[in-house]
Design an enzyme around this catalytic site. Structure first.
Site, PDB file in Angstrom:
ATOM      1  CE  LYS A  53     -25.681  -9.780 -16.778  1.00 39.07           C
ATOM      2  NZ  LYS A  53     -26.631  -9.747 -18.532  1.00 39.07           N
ATOM      3  CD  GLN A  97     -28.004 -12.427 -20.775  1.00 40.30           C
ATOM      4  OE1 GLN A  97     -28.154 -11.958 -19.262  1.00 40.30           O
ATOM      5  NE2 GLN A  97     -27.040 -11.423 -21.831  1.00 40.30           N
ATOM      6  CG  ASP A 120     -30.486  -4.948 -18.165  1.00 41.89           C
ATOM      7  OD1 ASP A 120     -29.206  -4.328 -17.506  1.00 41.89           O
ATOM      8  OD2 ASP A 120     -31.210  -5.757 -18.659  1.00 41.89           O
TER       9      ASP A 120
END
Ligand code: NAD
Length: 297
Positions: A53, A97, A120
């Site tokens: 990322k 994460q 997200d």
């Protein structure tokens, strides 16, 4: 029937090209879209994901900073950091994460991210807005799948979509998106899971089949309707004797559906490349919203 391989890379390249202009416009106003990625523990796969990322962000004029908590951490320290990042004007997106170590209260940690920075799309406010028909941040993998449908002009409206897997990050948001009267949506959607009886019957009825299970090659060419469009979300590591030690396969036995399905996303190279692209997209959107807010003051 020639089965079309729905590669994610050209979709991703085309989206990144479109984002370039928006990132440049922000940078002329001294705004650099920035992600804060929180990594807890030493899971090698999570470290690989966070590093990829970072690389994509930096290659496209954006920034990503990783905050790594190793084994000796305290949950409150993570929440304190998130609260600090929530207040930081230079940070436009906060990513936790997953999976988090089981000793932590994942819900509490995810919910402490400000919805405006939840790129997200996992915060209950954002998931609720999606269900209400007014999405704020669409979770990255489902959003990437919508872009694949758009790019390859796969009709969704009026068709029967069967989704296997009811996770918060893939199955449930996809269900909410595809069932609604959106540009890509308006489908009849069946959501299958471990409680589903006669899964094979549902699979056979799908015009569009989306597999997000995590079970290697569980679907093969004999189980599907001719002409179905297949989105294979599954990423499964198969140990082998190669120098890498493993290779990746999806939930679908791709070779066996060739000639039966109208289209299928390959694994790797199908849905995978889209997820990070959509994270960058959501972070740029967040930076643009911050800039507009600033101007309106
Ligand atoms: P998960 O791992 O949280 O849950 C799996 C889901 O599958 C559950 O909802 C369960 O009900 C269902 N399921 C399990 N066995 C089943 C069976 N035999 N029949 C019917 N349903 C069954 O789900 P997830 O986090 O969405 O991950 C699913 C897969 O997608 C994994 O392989 C993951 O690695 C992959 N994934 C890929 C991406 C990407 O970017 N390509 C993103 C997220 C997840």
């Amino acid at each position: 029937m020639d089965t079309i391989l729905l590669n994610g890379r050209p979709v991703s390249i085309s989206l990144l090209e479109k984002l370039k202009g928006r990132i440049n416009k922000l940078s002329t106003n001294n705004v650099v879209p920035k992600l804060a990625a929180i990594l807890v523990g030493n899971d090698p796969a999570s470290q690989v994901y966070v590093n990829s990322k970072k690389k994509v962000f930096e290659n496209h004029g954006c920034r990503s900073e990783t905050f790594h908590f190793s084994s000796n951490f305290n949950q409150q320290e993570i929440i304190d950091l998130i609260e600090k990042l929530n207040q930081d004007d230079q940070i436009h997106g906060i990513l936790i994460q997953l999976p988090l170590p089981k000793t932590l209260d994942s819900k509490k940690i995810l919910n402490s991210v400000l919805p405006e920075k939840d790129v997200d799309g996992f915060h209950p406010f954002n998931l609720g807005s999606l269900l209400e028909g007014n999405p704020t941040f669409i979770p990255c993998t489902p959003n990437g799948i919508l872009e694949i449908f758009k790019f390859y002009e796969i009709q969704v409206s009026g068709r029967h979509v069967v989704i296997i897997g009811r996770s918060n990050i893939v199955g449930k948001p996809l269900f909410a998106l595809l069932a609604q009267k959106f540009e890509i949506g308006n489908a009849t959607v069946t959501l299958c899971h471990t409680g589903t009886k006669n899964l094979k019957k549902h699979i056979l009825e799908a015009d569009i089949l989306i597999a997000a299970v995590g079970s290697p090659k569980m679907i093969d060419g004999k189980m599907i309707k001719e002409g179905v469009d297949i989105i294979d979300v599954g990423i499964n590591r198969i140990d082998d004797g190669s120098s890498k030690g493993y290779h990746l396969v999806g939930d679908v036995d791709t070779d066996s559906v060739l000639g039966v399905a109208n289209s299928v996303t390959p694994v790797p190279g199908g849905v995978g490349p889209m997820t990070i692209t959509m994270l960058l997209h959501n972070t740029v959107v967040s930076a643009e919203r911050c800039r507009e807010l600033e101007l309106s003051k």
